[in-house]
Motif scaffolding. Structure first.
Motif, PDB file in Angstrom:
ATOM      1  N   ASN A 147     -17.626 -12.035 -10.713  1.00 17.48           N
ATOM      2  CA  ASN A 147     -17.516 -11.934 -12.175  1.00 17.48           C
ATOM      3  C   ASN A 147     -18.867 -12.141 -12.855  1.00 17.48           C
ATOM      4  N   LEU A 201     -19.634  -7.583 -16.090  1.00 18.36           N
ATOM      5  CA  LEU A 201     -19.096  -7.644 -17.453  1.00 18.36           C
ATOM      6  C   LEU A 201     -19.775  -6.605 -18.340  1.00 18.36           C
ATOM      7  N   CYS A 229     -21.051  -3.804 -17.262  1.00 16.93           N
ATOM      8  CA  CYS A 229     -20.527  -2.498 -16.839  1.00 16.93           C
ATOM      9  C   CYS A 229     -19.195  -2.211 -17.520  1.00 16.93           C
ATOM     10  N   ARG A 230     -18.376  -3.236 -17.662  1.00 20.59           N
ATOM     11  CA  ARG A 230     -17.055  -3.061 -18.283  1.00 20.59           C
ATOM     12  C   ARG A 230     -17.179  -2.813 -19.786  1.00 20.59           C
ATOM     13  N   SER A 231     -18.172  -3.437 -20.412  1.00 25.50           N
ATOM     14  CA  SER A 231     -18.329  -3.273 -21.860  1.00 25.50           C
ATOM     15  C   SER A 231     -19.208  -2.082 -22.219  1.00 25.50           C
ATOM     16  N   CYS A 272     -14.245  -4.654  -9.214  1.00 23.57           N
ATOM     17  CA  CYS A 272     -13.899  -3.370  -9.841  1.00 23.57           C
ATOM     18  C   CYS A 272     -12.423  -3.241 -10.197  1.00 23.57           C
ATOM     19  N   GLU A 305     -10.974  -4.400 -12.788  1.00 24.56           N
ATOM     20  CA  GLU A 305     -10.826  -4.164 -14.223  1.00 24.56           C
ATOM     21  C   GLU A 305     -11.604  -2.906 -14.608  1.00 24.56           C
ATOM     22  N   PRO A 306     -11.086  -2.113 -15.559  1.00 24.57           N
ATOM     23  CA  PRO A 306     -11.742  -0.852 -15.929  1.00 24.57           C
ATOM     24  C   PRO A 306     -13.167  -1.063 -16.426  1.00 24.57           C
ATOM     25  N   MET A 307     -14.030  -0.114 -16.094  1.00 28.79           N
ATOM     26  CA  MET A 307     -15.406  -0.143 -16.553  1.00 28.79           C
ATOM     27  C   MET A 307     -15.644   0.986 -17.544  1.00 28.79           C
ATOM     28  N   ASP A 318     -17.485   3.730 -14.896  1.00 36.48           N
ATOM     29  CA  ASP A 318     -16.144   3.932 -14.350  1.00 36.48           C
ATOM     30  C   ASP A 318     -16.156   4.983 -13.241  1.00 36.48           C
TER      31      ASP A 318
END
Length: 204
Positions: A19, A24, A26-28, A135, A137-139, A144
Motif C-alpha cells: 500500500n 495510491l 497510480c490509483r488516483s 492491484c 483496487e482499480p487504478m 489501469d
C-alpha cells in the motif's frame, strides 16, 4: 506457520509493501510519468534477476509442484515482452544501471538461491502476491492498462496456487527453516517498500 499467518503476524510490514504511496498515486492518477518510467526501467532489470530466482525455486521444488510453477513461466515471458513493448512506446531505455534499491533487492534474491525450498517457495509467493494485492483496487488511466495483468483473475489464481504449494512446503519444514522463512519474508517486505519508494527518490 503458513503464508497468511505471515501477513497477519507482520501486518505493518506487509501493508507497507502493498500500500505504498506509489500505488495510491497510480490509483488516483497523480503519479508523474517520470516516476512511473523510472520504476518501469528498474523493474525490468529486477525482472531479469527474478527470472533466475524463479529458476532456482523450480530446481529445488518437488516434482508434484512442477505443474503450478511451470504455469508461471508463461506469465514471466509475457511480462518481459511487456517491458520491451511499453519501453518502446514510452521511448525508454532498458539498459540503465540498477539504482541502489533495485541492486540490493537483486542481491537478496541471489543470496536466497541455495536456501531450503520452503524459503524459496514462500518468497516467490510473497513477491508475486505483493503485486496481486497492490492491484486489487482499480487504478486510473493509463496505469489501469499497464497493471492489467496483475489485476487479472488469471494472475490471482496463479498467486493462490503459489500460496498453496508454499504452505505445503512450510508444513513439513523444520522449525529452523520456518524461522528462516519468516525472517526472509520481513526482508522481502522491506525491499518491496524501498523499490516503490525508489521511483520518487530517483526523479526528485
Amino acid at each position: 506457520m503458513n503464508c497468511q499467518q505471515l501477513t497477519v503476524t507482520h501486518k505493518q510490514a506487509w501493508h507497507s509493501a502493498t500500500n505504498h504511496p506509489f500505488l495510491l498515486d497510480c490509483r488516483s492518477g497523480n503519479l508523474q510519468p517520470a516516476q512511473f518510467n523510472r520504476w518501469l526501467e528498474q523493474d525490468y532489470l529486477f525482472g531479469i534477476e527474478f527470472t533466475r530466482f524463479f529458476a532456482a525455486t523450480l530446481q529445488a521444488a518437488p516434482p508434484n509442484h512442477f505443474d503450478i510453477l511451470l504455469s508461471g513461466l508463461t506469465g514471466i515471458k509475457a511480462e518481459l515482452c511487456w517491458f520491451h513493448t511499453t519501453a518502446k512506446e514510452r521511448n525508454l531505455s532498458l539498459h540503465n544501471a540498477l539504482l541502489p534499491a533495485g541492486e540490493e533487492y537483486c542481491r537478496f534474491l541471489i543470496a536466497l538461491s541455495h536456501r531450503p525450498y520452503p524459503v524459496l517457495a514462500t518468497i516467490l509467493w510473497g513477491i508475486e502476491s505483493t503485486y496481486s494485492v497492490a492491484c486489487r483496487e482499480p487504478m486510473a488511466s493509463p496505469y489501469d492498462q499497464l497493471f492489467s495483468y496483475c489485476a487479472s483473475d488469471t494472475f490471482k489464481d496463479y498467486v493462490h496456487q503459489l500460496e498453496q504449494i508454499a504452505d505445503e512446503a512450510l508444513t513439513s519444514a523444520t522449525e529452523e527453516t520456518q524461522s528462516e522463512t519468516e525472517a526472509e519474508f520481513l526482508i522481502m517486505c522491506r525491499h518491496e517498500k524501498a523499490f516503490w519508494q525508489m521511483a520518487y527518490e530517483a526523479v526528485a
